[in-house]
Design a protein around this motif. Sequence first.
Motif, PDB file in Angstrom:
ATOM      1  N   VAL A 161       8.847 -11.465   4.172  1.00 21.87           N
ATOM      2  CA  VAL A 161       8.105 -12.490   4.895  1.00 21.87           C
ATOM      3  C   VAL A 161       6.654 -12.048   4.933  1.00 21.87           C
ATOM      4  O   VAL A 161       6.356 -10.897   5.278  1.00 21.87           O
ATOM      5  CB  VAL A 161       8.626 -12.673   6.336  1.00 21.87           C
ATOM      6  N   ALA A 162       5.748 -12.961   4.567  1.00 18.79           N
ATOM      7  CA  ALA A 162       4.312 -12.691   4.631  1.00 18.79           C
ATOM      8  C   ALA A 162       3.642 -13.854   5.341  1.00 18.79           C
ATOM      9  O   ALA A 162       3.969 -15.012   5.099  1.00 18.79           O
ATOM     10  CB  ALA A 162       3.734 -12.508   3.227  1.00 18.79           C
ATOM     11  N   ASP A 163       2.698 -13.546   6.209  1.00 18.31           N
ATOM     12  CA  ASP A 163       1.990 -14.555   6.995  1.00 18.31           C
ATOM     13  C   ASP A 163       0.505 -14.453   6.674  1.00 18.31           C
ATOM     14  O   ASP A 163      -0.179 -13.522   7.116  1.00 18.31           O
ATOM     15  CB  ASP A 163       2.246 -14.303   8.487  1.00 18.31           C
ATOM     16  N   GLY A 164      -0.002 -15.391   5.867  1.00 22.09           N
ATOM     17  CA  GLY A 164      -1.400 -15.365   5.477  1.00 22.09           C
ATOM     18  C   GLY A 164      -2.317 -15.827   6.589  1.00 22.09           C
ATOM     19  O   GLY A 164      -1.915 -16.559   7.490  1.00 22.09           O
ATOM     20  N   PHE A 165      -3.573 -15.391   6.539  1.00 21.94           N
ATOM     21  CA  PHE A 165      -4.553 -15.805   7.551  1.00 21.94           C
ATOM     22  C   PHE A 165      -5.921 -15.942   6.893  1.00 21.94           C
ATOM     23  O   PHE A 165      -6.187 -15.364   5.828  1.00 21.94           O
ATOM     24  CB  PHE A 165      -4.618 -14.797   8.704  1.00 21.94           C
ATOM     25  N   HIS A 200       6.240  -2.402   6.217  1.00 23.12           N
ATOM     26  CA  HIS A 200       5.759  -3.347   7.224  1.00 23.12           C
ATOM     27  C   HIS A 200       4.298  -3.122   7.510  1.00 23.12           C
ATOM     28  O   HIS A 200       3.839  -1.983   7.663  1.00 23.12           O
ATOM     29  CB  HIS A 200       6.570  -3.166   8.515  1.00 23.12           C
ATOM     30  N   ILE A 201       3.548  -4.230   7.576  1.00 29.73           N
ATOM     31  CA  ILE A 201       2.176  -4.192   8.071  1.00 29.73           C
ATOM     32  C   ILE A 201       1.853  -5.550   8.679  1.00 29.73           C
ATOM     33  O   ILE A 201       2.189  -6.592   8.114  1.00 29.73           O
ATOM     34  CB  ILE A 201       1.171  -3.813   6.965  1.00 29.73           C
ATOM     35  N   GLY A 202       1.273  -5.540   9.871  1.00 35.05           N
ATOM     36  CA  GLY A 202       0.940  -6.785  10.542  1.00 35.05           C
ATOM     37  C   GLY A 202       1.886  -7.094  11.677  1.00 35.05           C
ATOM     38  O   GLY A 202       2.468  -6.199  12.294  1.00 35.05           O
ATOM     39  N   ASP A 203       2.067  -8.391  11.970  1.00 32.28           N
ATOM     40  CA  ASP A 203       2.923  -8.778  13.095  1.00 32.28           C
ATOM     41  C   ASP A 203       4.120  -9.620  12.691  1.00 32.28           C
ATOM     42  O   ASP A 203       4.776 -10.209  13.556  1.00 32.28           O
ATOM     43  CB  ASP A 203       2.106  -9.500  14.174  1.00 32.28           C
ATOM     44  N   THR A 204       4.404  -9.725  11.391  1.00 35.47           N
ATOM     45  CA  THR A 204       5.719 -10.205  11.014  1.00 35.47           C
ATOM     46  C   THR A 204       6.719  -9.123  11.415  1.00 35.47           C
ATOM     47  O   THR A 204       6.368  -7.954  11.522  1.00 35.47           O
ATOM     48  CB  THR A 204       5.790 -10.491   9.505  1.00 35.47           C
ATOM     49  N   LEU A 251      17.206  -9.740  10.319  1.00 36.34           N
ATOM     50  CA  LEU A 251      16.382 -10.915  10.537  1.00 36.34           C
ATOM     51  C   LEU A 251      14.923 -10.537  10.337  1.00 36.34           C
ATOM     52  O   LEU A 251      14.412  -9.641  11.009  1.00 36.34           O
ATOM     53  CB  LEU A 251      16.586 -11.462  11.959  1.00 36.34           C
ATOM     54  N   LEU A 252      14.258 -11.194   9.400  1.00 38.78           N
ATOM     55  CA  LEU A 252      12.826 -11.055   9.204  1.00 38.78           C
ATOM     56  C   LEU A 252      12.184 -12.370   9.627  1.00 38.78           C
ATOM     57  O   LEU A 252      12.727 -13.446   9.337  1.00 38.78           O
ATOM     58  CB  LEU A 252      12.477 -10.768   7.743  1.00 38.78           C
ATOM     59  N   CYS A 253      11.038 -12.314  10.305  1.00 42.31           N
ATOM     60  CA  CYS A 253      10.412 -13.551  10.756  1.00 42.31           C
ATOM     61  C   CYS A 253       8.916 -13.386  10.921  1.00 42.31           C
ATOM     62  O   CYS A 253       8.405 -12.273  11.107  1.00 42.31           O
ATOM     63  CB  CYS A 253      11.028 -14.033  12.060  1.00 42.31           C
ATOM     64  N   SER A 254       8.211 -14.505  10.847  1.00 41.89           N
ATOM     65  CA  SER A 254       6.784 -14.514  11.155  1.00 41.89           C
ATOM     66  C   SER A 254       6.607 -14.700  12.656  1.00 41.89           C
ATOM     67  O   SER A 254       7.556 -15.021  13.376  1.00 41.89           O
ATOM     68  CB  SER A 254       6.083 -15.638  10.384  1.00 41.89           C
TER      69      SER A 254
END
Length: 382
Positions: free
Chosen positions: A164-168, A241-245, A322-325
């Motif tokens: 899961v990746a959450d772009g910004f 892991h990096i970020g808040d996902t 479970l992986l999630c944004s």
Amino acid sequence: MDMDTGPLTIGAFAKASRLSPKALRLYDELGLLAPARVDPVSGYRYYAPEQLERARLVAWLRRLGMPLARIRRVCDLAAAADAAAAAEVRAYWAETEAEVAARRDLATLLVDHLSRKEPAAVPFTLESTPDAPLAIRYAALSDTGRMRESNQDTVYAGARLLAVADGFGTGGEEASAAAVAALRRLETADLPAGDLLNALEDAVEEAGREAGRAVRGVAAEDAGTTLTALLWNGSRLALVHIGDTRAHLLRDGELCQLTEDHTLARKLLAEGRLTPEEAASCPQPALLARALTGSGAGGAGEVEGGTVDTKLREARLGDRYLLCSDGLSAVVPTADIRETAATVADPAQAVRALVESANRAGGPDNVSCVVADVVRADGAAG
């Protein structure tokens, strides 16, 4: 010579402060602890008794392992009777403990690898089942949500890889897609079991470069993406892991978060610069402290704010991942996430239910989920 009535020689001051003469000369050269007077002929250093407090503080901080530049800041704050001096020490120690924890995980991994023994039992330690070949049954779903015009999340679920990746920022959609695409090459790569974590770490470095290239010339410098991924091989799972996902493990009805959010609010809370109440009411709770960004040299991409978290785990039959944004975790209570994950048996139905929960809560952000169950490879009941 009475240290209360006159200057101290460097030898007497060294003894009183528990710093060596060599260290005192170095601290003088660096401007950290200058002597009160230097003999113009002999060059001999003399110190005032009132300098002992700063010298002893330097000695204590050096015993903590604090870098000299940071010691200078603490000493200057302490000299000004600024309460931030204590906060600076607290922040340094929080960072040190986090680094030690990461090194502890690596040491455990190396001991396991070199001794060919299973890791020592810890909460939620995963167990291998060598006589029952394992596989994963998985599903992924991403949704724009109720308030966003576009979806900057990217999800992937395959026989080997979950991500899961959450772009910004401007170009966040391109950054998250490029990062996950770089990892997808692992689906067909030759992956020796003993090199699983290295393979995933190498792929994440490439993901950072690909994310940087994807936003070059398109996005502002603050564009980038979070990334949380699990790579499966046999009965072993590598996590990056990096970020808040987030990545979670559901076992025996209990939901355990395997990752730590790399947000500024959480970082300041860990360092003691914010209270739990202040962190909870932070005006920008999702402001990231670490991410894959496009701000590297020439737009090549880099890990902003620190390193990528990595772990290696052994799988147990019946586990659910479970992986999630943060489109899910920020709006749906953890208890509700656990309830859905524990009661909806089919992964495809589970991801739909989780996304629907986020949208019922207002759907303020893109929401993405991956659910994967550890099952017997032969299809027999677990």
